[in-house]
Design a protein around this motif. Structure first.
Motif, PDB file in Angstrom:
ATOM      1  N   MET A   1     -21.683 -18.046 -15.795  1.00  0.00           N
ATOM      2  CA  MET A   1     -22.720 -17.020 -15.633  1.00  0.00           C
ATOM      3  C   MET A   1     -22.197 -15.639 -15.986  1.00  0.00           C
ATOM      4  SD  MET A   1     -25.223 -18.727 -14.439  1.00  0.00           S
ATOM      5  CE  MET A   1     -25.839 -19.921 -13.309  1.00  0.00           C
ATOM      6  N   ALA A   2     -21.037 -15.297 -15.438  1.00  0.00           N
ATOM      7  CA  ALA A   2     -20.524 -13.943 -15.643  1.00  0.00           C
ATOM      8  C   ALA A   2     -20.154 -13.724 -17.104  1.00  0.00           C
ATOM      9  CB  ALA A   2     -19.318 -13.699 -14.743  1.00  0.00           C
ATOM     10  N   THR A   3     -19.776 -14.806 -17.819  1.00  0.00           N
ATOM     11  CA  THR A   3     -19.315 -14.624 -19.189  1.00  0.00           C
ATOM     12  C   THR A   3     -20.452 -14.566 -20.198  1.00  0.00           C
ATOM     13  OG1 THR A   3     -19.090 -16.991 -19.388  1.00  0.00           O
ATOM     14  CG2 THR A   3     -17.121 -15.773 -18.819  1.00  0.00           C
ATOM     15  N   ASP A   4     -21.685 -14.715 -19.729  1.00  0.00           N
ATOM     16  CA  ASP A   4     -22.835 -14.607 -20.632  1.00  0.00           C
ATOM     17  C   ASP A   4     -22.690 -13.346 -21.492  1.00  0.00           C
ATOM     18  OD1 ASP A   4     -25.199 -14.141 -21.825  1.00  0.00           O
ATOM     19  OD2 ASP A   4     -26.443 -14.349 -20.042  1.00  0.00           O
ATOM     20  N   PRO A   5     -22.483 -13.506 -22.807  1.00  0.00           N
ATOM     21  CA  PRO A   5     -22.132 -12.337 -23.625  1.00  0.00           C
ATOM     22  C   PRO A   5     -23.246 -11.303 -23.710  1.00  0.00           C
ATOM     23  CG  PRO A   5     -22.521 -14.250 -25.003  1.00  0.00           C
ATOM     24  CD  PRO A   5     -22.534 -14.734 -23.601  1.00  0.00           C
ATOM     25  N   VAL A   6     -24.481 -11.704 -23.410  1.00  0.00           N
ATOM     26  CA  VAL A   6     -25.578 -10.743 -23.530  1.00  0.00           C
ATOM     27  C   VAL A   6     -25.630  -9.817 -22.328  1.00  0.00           C
ATOM     28  CG1 VAL A   6     -28.048 -10.486 -23.801  1.00  0.00           C
ATOM     29  CG2 VAL A   6     -26.889 -12.402 -24.859  1.00  0.00           C
ATOM     30  N   THR A   7     -25.497 -10.408 -21.127  1.00  0.00           N
ATOM     31  CA  THR A   7     -25.713  -9.605 -19.934  1.00  0.00           C
ATOM     32  C   THR A   7     -24.428  -9.015 -19.378  1.00  0.00           C
ATOM     33  OG1 THR A   7     -25.564 -11.596 -18.602  1.00  0.00           O
ATOM     34  CG2 THR A   7     -27.747 -10.888 -19.252  1.00  0.00           C
ATOM     35  N   ALA A   8     -23.272  -9.462 -19.877  1.00  0.00           N
ATOM     36  CA  ALA A   8     -22.017  -8.896 -19.383  1.00  0.00           C
ATOM     37  C   ALA A   8     -21.752  -7.561 -20.067  1.00  0.00           C
ATOM     38  CB  ALA A   8     -20.871  -9.859 -19.667  1.00  0.00           C
TER      39      ALA A   8
END
Lengths: 203, 394
Positions: free
Chosen positions: B323-330
């Motif tokens: 979840m945290a590594t989601d490149p869009v929202t991180a």
């Protein structure tokens, strides 16, 4: 310690924007650019940190039931709480005028970009709301100051976070009907979900 | 492959502007590119090295990285079912029960969210992306096995419409799509996603002595004074030894129980360069740091929990990796990723210990940092500009 708790509560748990949805007008309108939002956030912190204690002093010494006792025993039973709204608003308006003059003098650029919203702080519900909450919660003077600063900071963080998101969204292909305020409302709601993580924490 | 290409080429005019199925062009395009994108092929003569990683390849990699978690989750649902109802079931029977529970959830999440996405593709005429392959897999993995199917559908639709399509589709969203789905259910139907929902019973009744507690709820109980005593001993007694939680033989959301499987996923993501190792490392680091600080404060038994336990309890590993590594929202700047991940770890442990209302903090911690990620980027970029301006000698 109690004062520190109140500051933290004001920023995260009782956030003016996400817990009470107060002060939405300037929150939605002045959040297009981070630099402007930063300026307005600072102005709100400043105004709140001054108005809440000033209103506290007035409330304790003039408005509250029996607070006029210092003028003599004849005044002991006078209750002026019905004047709270009008007096609080007058104090806030006066202080906002002061802030406006200072900002115009110190930073004309910020003054220009804040535009109409600086005088509008006077009618920002977050400011009057804080003054009324302060009365309701029976704070002491130190606590009231901390509360003013805390809820101002909560507004500050909320508005710069929203501004950063909106700057990023400039490049998005947003559906026509949602462009601008519509999407901003949606973002506010989603941010509210994220801020819910702190609701329920007892400090 | 050549005859496939020819068939598709023959159909193409039908879908192009003026064709019969003009409206469905992007559906056609989706299946075309799904099979033939990137369509640059190496030359027959000579040796070329070509890196053909694009959005589609990336998304498929994430789905593959999630498979260990999914398979383990399927088995674990069956295993927990057998344990809690006191039945003796062999491996095959456990897997079958798990399949019976998990597959419908996966299918509903894919179909509900996928259909909405297709509607948007047709109306708004933007290309169909593979993004939903990932979200549609993440949503079932963070649901409890007992979740009603209609809620899965509702949450998927809410997440796709509000958190993604309203922002303009894949790559534009502010909040993680799968987490928005979970948070939506969490606040809309709290009884179905918290409390005693982590084990699937089906028609059987729980065996005597089954408590339904999770490691986190045991911890939260010590903060509110409902129970006391050393937490590690309590955990061991209730079947939450460190090893069990590491391997994942505990009740929980379908995909998040096993830290080992999440780490395998992390290896795949980091090895292929799809996920940022900085975020994963800093989330774990932040949680450990906060765990140590609470150890030093030590006001209640949950605070005294050894810091490395926070890594294996609950969904921290799953959230950190997927979840945290989601490149869009991180955060998108490199320095920003460290700050972003670290704060997620810190907030997670903070919420776990201070907020008895929400036993698990990782979901809200990530959503909270999603909100602040653009701001972190803004200031990291600003600081960089300032630093370079100072160096300029004009």
């Amino acid at each position: 310690m109690e004062a520190l708790n109140i500051v933290i509560r004001g920023i995260f748990i009782d956030n003016m924007i996400f817990a009470y949805f107060l002060g939405m007008c300037s929150f939605l309108a002045v959040s297009k650019k981070v630099s402007t939002a930063f300026g307005l956030g600072l102005a709100v912190i400043f105004v709140l940190t001054i108005t809440v204690p000033v209103n506290w002093i007035i409330n304790e010494n003039i408005l509250k039931e029996g607070s006029l006792a210092w003028m003599g025993s004849a005044y002991e039973t006078i209750d002026l709480t019905f004047m709270q709204f009008i007096i609080f608003i007058a104090v806030i308006a006066a202080i906002v005028q002061l802030v406006e003059m200072i900002i115009e003098k110190v930073s004309p650029a910020l003054y220009g970009s804040l535009g109409i919203f600086l005088p509008l702080i006077a009618v920002n519900c977050a400011i009057l709301g804080s003054a009324l909450f302060m009365v309701q919660r029976d704070y002491t003077l130190v606590e009231a100051t901390a509360y003013g600063f805390g809820s101002g900071s909560g507004f500050f963080f909320a508005i710069i976070a929203l501004a950063a998101i909106r700057e990023k969204l400039k490049y998005s292909n947003v559906p026509d009907g949602l462009r601008g305020l519509g999407l901003t409302m949606l973002i506010t709601g989603l941010m509210g979900i994220a801020f819910k993580s702190f609701i329920g924490i007892v400090l | 492959m050549k005859f496939l290409r020819e068939i598709l080429d023959k159909q193409k005019p039908l879908f192009e502007k003026g064709g019969k199925f003009e409206k469905f062009y992007y559906l056609f395009e989706a299946q075309d590119t799904f099979m033939f994108s990137p369509n640059t092929t190496a030359n027959n003569k000579g040796v070329q090295i070509r890196d053909a990683v694009d959005l589609k390849r990336m998304m498929i990699t994430v789905v593959i990285a999630m498979l260990p978690c999914l398979f383990f989750g399927i088995w674990n649902v069956g295993k927990q079912h057998a344990l809690s109802t006191g039945q003796e079931l062999d491996l095959m029977a456990q897997i079958l029960i798990g399949l019976k529970v998990v597959l419908p959830i996966v299918i509903v999440a894919y179909v509900a969210g996928g259909l909405v996405e297709v509607v948007f593709v047709v109306i708004r005429r933007h290309p169909l992306n593979e993004g939903y392959l990932v979200s549609g897999m993440l949503i079932p993995l963070v649901m409890p096995p007992t979740i009603p199917l209609w809620q899965v559908a509702l949450a998927s639709i809410f997440a796709v419409v509000i958190a993604k399509e309203a922002f303009g589709g894949t790559g534009m969203n502010v909040l993680n799509v799968a987490l928005t789905a979970r948070a939506f259910l969490y606040f809309a139907y709290p009884t179905n996603i918290s409390g005693d929902v982590w084990t699937y019973f089906g028609d059987s009744t729980p065996a005597d002595g089954f408590s339904g507690a999770t490691a986190l709820s045991l911890g939260a109980a010590t903060t509110t004074g409902e129970s006391s005593g050393e937490l590690v001993a309590q955990l061991n007694q209730s079947g939450f030894s460190f090893m069990d939680m590491m391997l994942g033989y505990i009740p929980g959301s379908i995909g998040e129980t096993s830290t080992i499987m999440c780490l395998i996923g992390a290896l795949i993501l980091v090895g292929t360069g799809v996920g940022s190792w900085k975020i994963i490392v800093s989330v774990f680091g932040g949680a450990y740091f906060m765990g140590i600080i609470f150890n030093l404060i030590g006001a209640n038994d949950f605070m005294l929990l050894p810091a490395h336990y926070h890594w294996v309890i609950g969904g921290l590993a799953f959230g950190a990796v997927f979840m945290a590594t989601d490149p869009v929202t991180a955060a998108q700047t490199e320095k920003g990723k460290w700050i972003y991940g670290f704060l997620i770890g810190v907030l997670t442990v903070l919420i776990r210990i201070f907020n008895p209302a929400y036993p698990e903090g990782i979901m809200l911690a990530i959503l909270f940092m999603n909100v602040f990620a653009p701001l972190i980027d803004y200031y990291v970029v600003g600081a960089n500009k300032k630093r370079r301006l100072k160096r300029a000698t004009v």
